[in-house]
Design a protein around this motif. Structure first.
Motif, PDB file in Angstrom:
ATOM      1  N   GLU A 227      40.265  35.551  40.292  1.00  0.00           N
ATOM      2  CA  GLU A 227      41.131  34.755  39.417  1.00  0.00           C
ATOM      3  C   GLU A 227      40.927  33.277  39.734  1.00  0.00           C
ATOM      4  O   GLU A 227      41.085  32.831  40.880  1.00  0.00           O
ATOM      5  N   ASN A 228      40.546  32.499  38.700  1.00  0.00           N
ATOM      6  CA  ASN A 228      40.342  31.053  38.856  1.00  0.00           C
ATOM      7  C   ASN A 228      39.404  30.715  40.012  1.00  0.00           C
ATOM      8  O   ASN A 228      39.633  29.772  40.776  1.00  0.00           O
ATOM      9  N   GLU A 321      52.661  30.310  40.678  1.00  0.00           N
ATOM     10  CA  GLU A 321      52.126  28.974  40.394  1.00  0.00           C
ATOM     11  C   GLU A 321      51.247  28.447  41.511  1.00  0.00           C
ATOM     12  O   GLU A 321      50.453  27.513  41.305  1.00  0.00           O
ATOM     13  N   ASN A 322      51.348  29.035  42.705  1.00  0.00           N
ATOM     14  CA  ASN A 322      50.514  28.613  43.829  1.00  0.00           C
ATOM     15  C   ASN A 322      49.294  29.510  44.016  1.00  0.00           C
ATOM     16  O   ASN A 322      48.579  29.381  45.030  1.00  0.00           O
ATOM     17  N   GLY A 323      49.062  30.414  43.051  1.00  0.00           N
ATOM     18  CA  GLY A 323      47.916  31.310  43.144  1.00  0.00           C
ATOM     19  C   GLY A 323      48.112  32.454  44.111  1.00  0.00           C
ATOM     20  O   GLY A 323      47.133  33.110  44.495  1.00  0.00           O
TER      21      GLY A 323
END
Length: 339
Positions: A227-228, A321-323
């Protein structure tokens, strides 16, 4: 004779475990409730277009069953995806554990572990033109390092490079007098038949919740998602028949590591007040409309008497939101149906 034997074995399995198919009228359209009453351990779900296929440790002395679903909740048993009685599949003698199936180059490949005739647990690779099988061995064992290895997981990176994550089993992996299961990774050849380079240690028991003071320790059941640009390794720790069996994760910038465990581990663990014991050995898949991620895992079918009899669960998993990975579970109350 082989067909008759399979029928008798399936009837015996139904007698012991009950019907592994939950009909669509068992749940309201808007909700589902864990556990899903499919008796399977080490569950792995493959999504092919609009259909899901479930594999897992099911008939350990013979092979692997497969179930089919269009919604992740209602599953229909489709028979054996892999049977040791099929010609070419005679290599494995028993202990058929933790199958996973990937779609790769217009074929379906099953990675699994079984006990070989020399007594060691080894990983093998089978192939089929259909996700329901039959899968036939194409390399068994896939490799032989002279000691037991289990829980193979094939991760295909976004650039098409295949990697094999696998476990050095604690039954034979003894370090400073302790039996320890460790997760390793190696690149695979493009045809998946050869491991390349030296094995790289991914994770081993190192956090307090993983029983690092015990004589037997486990990090096992690897599953990787990306992811990302970040790689997330989900894994299980502790003894599979213990209520303490639970899931943690580690992250890396590269499949070969280095991998750093989350300080928030475990992210899924027992809740005996809900009747949840030993949640672990997971895979991750998309909801039918691909808007959500679901973690698929097993828990003990009889939480007051934990054992090798395990049952299927699904819960929502997401990145905050912080992964960081988070799981909305374990749950035992009605949950919104996956759409």
């Amino acid at each position: 004779m082989k067909t008759l034997f399979l029928i008798i074995l399936s009837l015996f399995s139904l007698f012991i475990y009950g019907n592994n198919h939950i009909g669509t009228d068992s749940y309201p359209d808007s909700t589902y409730t864990n556990p899903l009453k499919v008796f399977v351990a080490d569950p792995y779900v493959l999504k092919v277009e609009d259909t899901y296929y479930l594999y897992g440790t099911s008939v350990a002395n013979m092979g692997f069953k497969v179930w089919e679903s269009n919604d992740l909740v209602n599953w229909e048993e489709k028979g054996f995806a892999f049977s040791k009685f099929e010609e070419g599949n005679e290599w494995g003698q028993g202990d058929f554990w933790a199958p996973e199936v990937v779609s790769y180059k217009n074929k379906y490949y099953m990675i699994y572990s079984a006990r070989a005739s020399d007594g060691h647990l080894k990983i093998a690779l089978a192939e089929s033109s259909s996700p329901i099988g039959p899968f036939l061995n194409i390399k068994a064992p896939l490799f032989d390092k002279g000691f037991s290895n289990i829980d193979g997981h094939i991760f295909i990176d976004s650039d098409g490079t295949p990697y094999l994550f696998y476990v050095r089993d604690c039954s034979e992996n003894i370090i400073d007098g302790k039996h320890i299961s460790q997760i390793y990774v190696q690149k695979m050849s493009k045809d998946l038949l050869t491991l390349e380079g030296d094995p790289i240690l991914v994770v081993e028991p190192s956090q307090d919740w993983e029983g690092i003071g015990e004589d037997w320790q486990w990090n096992e059941g690897p599953f990787v998602i990306k992811e990302n640009g970040i790689y997330y390794l989900l894994y299980s720790a502790n003894y599979f028949a213990s209520p303490e069996y639970a899931i943690g994760y580690a992250t890396a910038d590269n499949p070969m590591g280095p991998w750093i465990k989350s300080e928030d581990n475990p992210i899924l663990s027992k809740d005996l007040s809900l009747g949840v014991s030993g949640p672990g050995h997971c895979s991750v898949t998309n909801s039918p409309d691909s808007s959500e991620l679901f973690i698929v895992y097993h828990s003990h079918a009889f939480p007051k008497s934990p054992s090798g009899i395990r049952v299927l669960n699904i819960d929502r998993i997401y990145f905050n939101e912080n992964g960081e990975l988070r799981i909305k579970g374990p749950t035992r109350t009605p949950q919104p149906f996956p759409y």
